[in-house]
Design an enzyme around this catalytic site. Structure first.
Site, PDB file in Angstrom:
ATOM      1  N   GLY A   1       0.795  -1.218   0.000  1.00  0.00           N
ATOM      2  CA  GLY A   1       0.000   0.000   0.000  1.00  0.00           C
ATOM      3  C   GLY A   1       0.827   1.267   0.000  1.00  0.00           C
ATOM      4  O   GLY A   1       0.278   2.363   0.136  1.00  0.00           O
ATOM      5  N   ASP A   2       2.140   1.159  -0.178  1.00  0.00           N
ATOM      6  CA  ASP A   2       2.999   2.333  -0.135  1.00  0.00           C
ATOM      7  C   ASP A   2       3.194   2.928  -1.517  1.00  0.00           C
ATOM      8  O   ASP A   2       3.647   2.257  -2.456  1.00  0.00           O
ATOM      9  CB  ASP A   2       4.363   1.970   0.455  1.00  0.00           C
ATOM     10  N   LEU A   3       2.852   4.203  -1.648  1.00  0.00           N
ATOM     11  CA  LEU A   3       2.922   4.861  -2.945  1.00  0.00           C
ATOM     12  C   LEU A   3       4.350   4.956  -3.460  1.00  0.00           C
ATOM     13  O   LEU A   3       4.613   4.789  -4.649  1.00  0.00           O
ATOM     14  CB  LEU A   3       2.307   6.255  -2.839  1.00  0.00           C
TER      15      LEU A   3
END
Length: 208
Positions: free
Chosen positions: A150-152
């Site tokens: 979920g880390d951009l």
């Protein structure tokens, strides 16, 4: 971490190039406690400089370092809002403080739990999502095989490094990262550095 670096270089030519360019692995770890999880909540959807400014104000207002549940609960909600926290983050931090004070969240217990169990334990707190716990696992509990899908920043780095047409979804990220196991955290640190050229600041792409 020499063993991890050797493994990653052999397993992934793209990552090997990034490692050569970035240089030595110098992750900055934090203490695995309440203060660090509060910092992660503050950091949600903010760039590193803004998050550090607000967290610094919170520490100054609480008059204690590291932060404790008691020091947070002594602050009035309006005072916390005035520091730059959103209404939601203020509520999340106060709820974490309450649950920690009452023993519903136990940071000492987390050290003995498997990664998945840590996620389950901490995401019971409203406002603490999977991304936040992934950061806690990597930077506080020092777990070596975490892939924060979920880390951009990781998604952007993967897109650039692997020549992808769009930001990868979790399944594609898992496919790429399969060769990194059991050192996904180390690989992710290098991916962050490949974009920023300095100590990485992770950022969630979604509100928790």
């Amino acid at each position: 971490m020499r063993k991890a670096i050797v493994h990653l270089k052999k397993a992934d030519a793209v990552l090997a190039s990034i490692i050569e360019r970035v240089g030595a692995y110098k992750i900055h770890h934090r203490e695995p406690g309440f203060d660090t999880l509060v910092r992660s909540i503050v950091s949600q959807q903010l760039n590193g400089r803004a998050a550090e400014t607000i967290f610094g104000r919170l520490q100054a207002a609480a008059k204690v370092d590291p932060l404790t549940p008691e020091s947070i609960l002594k602050l009035r909600p309006a005072r916390m809002r005035a520091l730059g926290l959103s209404g939601q983050k203020m509520k999340y931090i106060r709820e974490l403080a309450r649950m920690t004070r009452e023993g519903e969240v136990n940071f000492e217990q987390c050290a003995a739990l498997e990664d998945g169990a840590v996620v389950e334990h901490l995401t019971r707190v409203k406002g603490v999502g999977v991304w936040t716990v992934h950061m806690f696992l990597m930077f506080a509990l020092r777990r070596h095989d975490v892939l924060p899908t979920g880390d951009l920043g990781i998604r952007m780095a993967m897109k650039k490094a692997y020549g992808l047409g769009e930001l990868p979804k979790p399944a594609e990220m898992e496919r790429i990262a399969a060769a990194w196991r059991p050192y996904s955290s180390v690989a992710c640190w290098y991916l962050w550095r490949s974009l920023e050229g300095k100590e990485p600041v992770a950022r969630s792409q979604e509100p928790e």
